[in-house]
Design a protein around this motif. Structure first.
Motif, PDB file in Angstrom:
ATOM      1  N   LYS A   1     -18.633  24.702   8.095  1.00 15.77           N
ATOM      2  CA  LYS A   1     -17.968  23.852   9.107  1.00 15.77           C
ATOM      3  C   LYS A   1     -18.803  23.514  10.226  1.00 15.77           C
ATOM      4  O   LYS A   1     -19.573  24.680  10.684  1.00 15.77           O
ATOM      5  CB  LYS A   1     -16.636  24.193   9.596  1.00 15.77           C
TER       6      LYS A   1
ATOM      7  N   PHE B   1     -17.936  14.352   9.813  1.00 15.36           N
ATOM      8  CA  PHE B   1     -17.788  15.516  10.744  1.00 15.36           C
ATOM      9  C   PHE B   1     -16.428  15.205  11.456  1.00 15.36           C
ATOM     10  O   PHE B   1     -15.995  16.253  12.139  1.00 15.36           O
ATOM     11  CB  PHE B   1     -19.276  15.636  11.649  1.00 15.36           C
TER      12      PHE B   1
ATOM     13  N   ASP C   1     -23.673  21.577   6.731  1.00 19.69           N
ATOM     14  CA  ASP C   1     -22.721  21.055   6.047  1.00 19.69           C
ATOM     15  C   ASP C   1     -22.794  21.193   4.528  1.00 19.69           C
ATOM     16  O   ASP C   1     -21.727  21.486   3.637  1.00 19.69           O
ATOM     17  CB  ASP C   1     -22.427  19.379   6.301  1.00 19.69           C
TER      18      ASP C   1
END
Ligand SMILES: *Cc1c(COP(=O)(O)O)cnc(C)c1O
Length: 377
Positions: free
Chosen positions: A100, A323, A95
């Protein structure tokens, strides 16, 4: 660590005899060379390469830096698929460099990322798989490689727990495009803070060495690409050398503790199933209870005797807010396992009497629970 009220801590770092550490530090003083690929670091890298049976070792300031180096070394873009059942560094490191993160569920038997779940998570923006050899237990490397070949992905192993592990007599660190290992004080082999990226060819090695030194190109001169400061210092390499002198003794003692736990607990608890073709490094002693209630009651019974244990790993990382913006991940196995798992104390100076005490507490807690259950029925 270091709290007088704690009878048995979860972990205590191994410390080589101070004289031994001092002997290496004296060399650093004599050399007047403190960092930037000095003689101690070079010696440490060569000895590690030999000890671990790996071709190229890039020593870094920590394991997180080694992971981040790997992502940039292969210029990863888009998303990476990783496990939700790990320490936060696995996914936060990705991250942090702008990748991603997608989570694929784990296998209930070994708690490692499941190849079938990986395949379901892969999309057109996926560039790498980042599996973890959880507790040092090797992943299904064969099927992960098949997936990487099929979808043209890189494999970056988070091998933070896998020091010294051999699979079919070969180092597990040779798997994938690169493996990141941590030498943090809490790991079985440490140099206070430190880590390494293991790569399998000279080109990757040279580029990685340049990247941890700001991107300065040692081969051509000048600056050829981006970089950061991810170097290991001579003082940390000195601790690594002192640890390497003692590591066989450390591993042997940890394995004794591991086997004593297994012998005393027997089938009172369940365990993640270890890969049959691989060695054990006794880095952790994870046990699995039937459910959260049973796990928590054992945790509390141990706490009352000032014995530390930890739900390691918890929480399931797919549940973290940063997330889950605009997406969710289907990881039911991981979400169950974070409630069932408990890691017991395991470190060099742990005493057999301590292990006996821990196992007695666990077994009597489980017994009194099943008695209460019978009475209720
Ligand atoms: C310890 C650990 C790391 C991070 O290593 P550091 O050296 O502390 O940066 C990464 N992944 C896993 C699975 C770990 O346990």
């Amino acid at each position: 660590m270091g709290d007088a009220n704690i009878a048995i801590p979860l972990n205590e770092p191994y410390l080589p005899a101070f004289k031994k550490y001092e002997k290496y530090l004296e060399k650093m003083y004599a050399n007047k060379w403190l960092t930037n690929g000095g003689p101690l670091l070079q010696e440490f890298a060569l000895r590690l390469q030999d000890y671990l049976d790996v071709p190229y070792v890039v020593l870094t300031s920590n394991g997180t830096a080694a992971l981040q180096l790997a992502y940039r070394l292969y210029n990863l873009q888009g998303n990476v698929v990783t496990t939700p059942f790990s320490f936060i560094a696995t996914c936060n490191s990705a991250d942090w460099v702008g990748l991603k993160v997608k989570f694929a569920d784990i296998d209930p038997d070994n708690l490692n990322i499941s190849p079938a779940a990986i395949e379901k998570s892969i999309d057109e923006n996926t560039t790498a798989i980042v599996p973890v050899h959880t507790y040092g237990n090797p992943c299904d490397v064969k099927n992960i490689k098949k997936l990487a070949d099929k979808y043209k992905l890189k494999i970056i192993y988070d091998a933070a727990h896998a020091f010294g592990i051999k699979r079919h007599k070969r180092s597990i660190l040779n798997q994938g495009h690169a493996s990141a290992i941590s030498f943090h004080a809490t790991k079985l082999f440490h140099c206070i803070e430190g880590g390494a990226l293991i790569v399998n060819n000279r080109e990757d090695y040279q580029r990685a060495q340049n990247m941890i030194n700001f991107g300065i190109d040692a081969q051509k001169g000048g600056i050829s690409y981006t970089g950061f400061n991810g170097k290991m210092s001579e003082a940390h390499a000195a601790m690594g050398l002192a640890m390497l002198d003692d590591i066989d003794k450390v591993l042997e003692k940890r394995l004794e503790h591991y086997h004593l736990y297994k012998q005393l607990l027997g089938d009172a608890v369940a365990y993640p199933i270890w890969d049959k073709s691989s060695t054990q490094n006794a880095g952790y002693f994870p046990v699995l209870f039937e459910d959260k209630k049973q796990r928590d009651s054992v945790y509390e019974a141990l706490s009352r005797k000032n014995i530390q244990s930890r739900a390691y790993f918890s929480p399931s990382l797919n549940s973290l807010n940063h997330f889950t913006k605009n997406q969710s991940f289907d990881c039911p196995v991981s979400e169950i396992m974070v409630d069932r798992v408990l890691c017991l104390p395991l470190f060099y100076v742990l005493k057999p009497t301590g292990i006996k005490q821990i196992c007695t507490i666990i077994k009597s807690t489980l017994q009194s629970q099943s008695l209460r259950l019978k009475e209720a029925i």
